[in-house]
Design a protein around this motif. Sequence first.
Motif, short mmCIF file in Angstrom:
data_model
loop_
_atom_site.label_atom_id
_atom_site.label_comp_id
_atom_site.label_asym_id
_atom_site.label_seq_id
_atom_site.Cartn_x
_atom_site.Cartn_y
_atom_site.Cartn_z
N UNK A 32 0.83 -1.21 0.00
CA UNK A 32 0.00 0.00 0.00
C UNK A 32 0.87 1.26 0.00
N UNK A 33 1.93 1.25 0.79
CA UNK A 33 2.81 2.41 0.84
C UNK A 33 3.50 2.64 -0.50
N UNK A 34 3.93 1.55 -1.15
CA UNK A 34 4.59 1.69 -2.46
C UNK A 34 3.63 2.18 -3.53
N UNK A 35 2.38 1.75 -3.46
CA UNK A 35 1.41 2.07 -4.51
C UNK A 35 0.63 3.36 -4.25
N UNK A 36 0.78 3.96 -3.08
CA UNK A 36 0.01 5.14 -2.72
C UNK A 36 0.36 6.32 -3.63
N UNK A 39 2.85 9.96 -4.19
CA UNK A 39 3.90 9.18 -3.55
C UNK A 39 4.25 9.76 -2.18
N UNK A 40 4.46 8.85 -1.25
CA UNK A 40 4.87 9.26 0.09
C UNK A 40 6.35 9.65 0.07
N UNK A 41 6.72 10.62 0.89
CA UNK A 41 8.15 10.96 1.00
C UNK A 41 8.95 9.74 1.49
N UNK A 42 10.20 9.68 1.11
CA UNK A 42 11.06 8.55 1.47
C UNK A 42 11.10 8.31 2.97
N UNK A 43 11.07 9.38 3.76
CA UNK A 43 11.15 9.21 5.22
C UNK A 43 9.96 8.40 5.74
N UNK A 44 8.80 8.50 5.08
CA UNK A 44 7.65 7.71 5.50
C UNK A 44 7.88 6.22 5.22
N UNK A 45 8.48 5.93 4.10
CA UNK A 45 8.83 4.54 3.79
C UNK A 45 9.85 4.00 4.79
N UNK A 46 10.82 4.83 5.13
CA UNK A 46 11.86 4.41 6.08
C UNK A 46 11.27 4.10 7.45
N UNK A 47 10.40 4.98 7.92
CA UNK A 47 9.77 4.77 9.24
C UNK A 47 8.87 3.54 9.21
N UNK A 48 8.09 3.40 8.15
CA UNK A 48 7.22 2.23 8.04
C UNK A 48 8.03 0.95 8.04
N UNK A 49 9.10 0.93 7.30
CA UNK A 49 9.95 -0.27 7.25
C UNK A 49 10.53 -0.60 8.62
N UNK A 50 10.94 0.42 9.36
CA UNK A 50 11.48 0.20 10.71
C UNK A 50 10.41 -0.41 11.61
N UNK A 51 9.20 0.14 11.58
CA UNK A 51 8.11 -0.38 12.42
C UNK A 51 7.77 -1.82 12.03
N UNK A 52 7.64 -2.07 10.74
CA UNK A 52 7.28 -3.42 10.29
C UNK A 52 8.38 -4.43 10.62
N UNK A 53 9.63 -4.02 10.47
CA UNK A 53 10.74 -4.91 10.81
C UNK A 53 10.74 -5.26 12.29
N UNK A 82 -2.05 7.68 10.33
CA UNK A 82 -2.69 8.99 10.50
C UNK A 82 -1.85 10.09 9.88
N UNK A 83 -0.54 10.04 10.08
CA UNK A 83 0.34 11.07 9.53
C UNK A 83 0.45 10.95 8.01
N UNK A 84 0.53 9.73 7.51
CA UNK A 84 0.63 9.53 6.05
C UNK A 84 -0.64 10.00 5.35
N UNK A 85 -1.78 9.74 5.94
CA UNK A 85 -3.04 10.15 5.32
C UNK A 85 -3.26 11.65 5.39
N UNK A 86 -2.57 12.32 6.31
CA UNK A 86 -2.71 13.77 6.47
C UNK A 86 -1.86 14.54 5.45
N UNK A 87 -0.99 13.85 4.74
CA UNK A 87 -0.14 14.54 3.75
C UNK A 87 -0.96 15.12 2.63
#
Length: 87
Positions: A32-36, A39-53, A82-87
């Motif tokens: 979902x993050x990749x296809x949104x 596009x989400x800023x890279x820092x959002x992908x980085x944070x999401x990956x950290x949480x999921x890991x 919540x933060x990603x959807x607020x962008x």
Amino acid sequence: MPDRLSALPDTLTAFRAGTLPIHELARTWREAARAHEPALPQRYHDVLERILSQLESAALFTEESCSFSQADMAGALGDWLAKARAL
């Protein structure tokens, strides 16, 4: 293009209820993050990956032997969403 993040609250609810395995939750959120769009800023992908890991790592241990809980990580995902959807 539909908002790919709109399906994520349901997956988080299912995970918290114990009906969605961690690996499915992680796969769905990563896709979902990749296809949104936009596009989400890279820092959002980085944070999401950290949480999921961390969440995937926590699954390898019992709650008592892990330094963070699955409930805390699920809360972090909710905050991220919540933060990603607020962008």
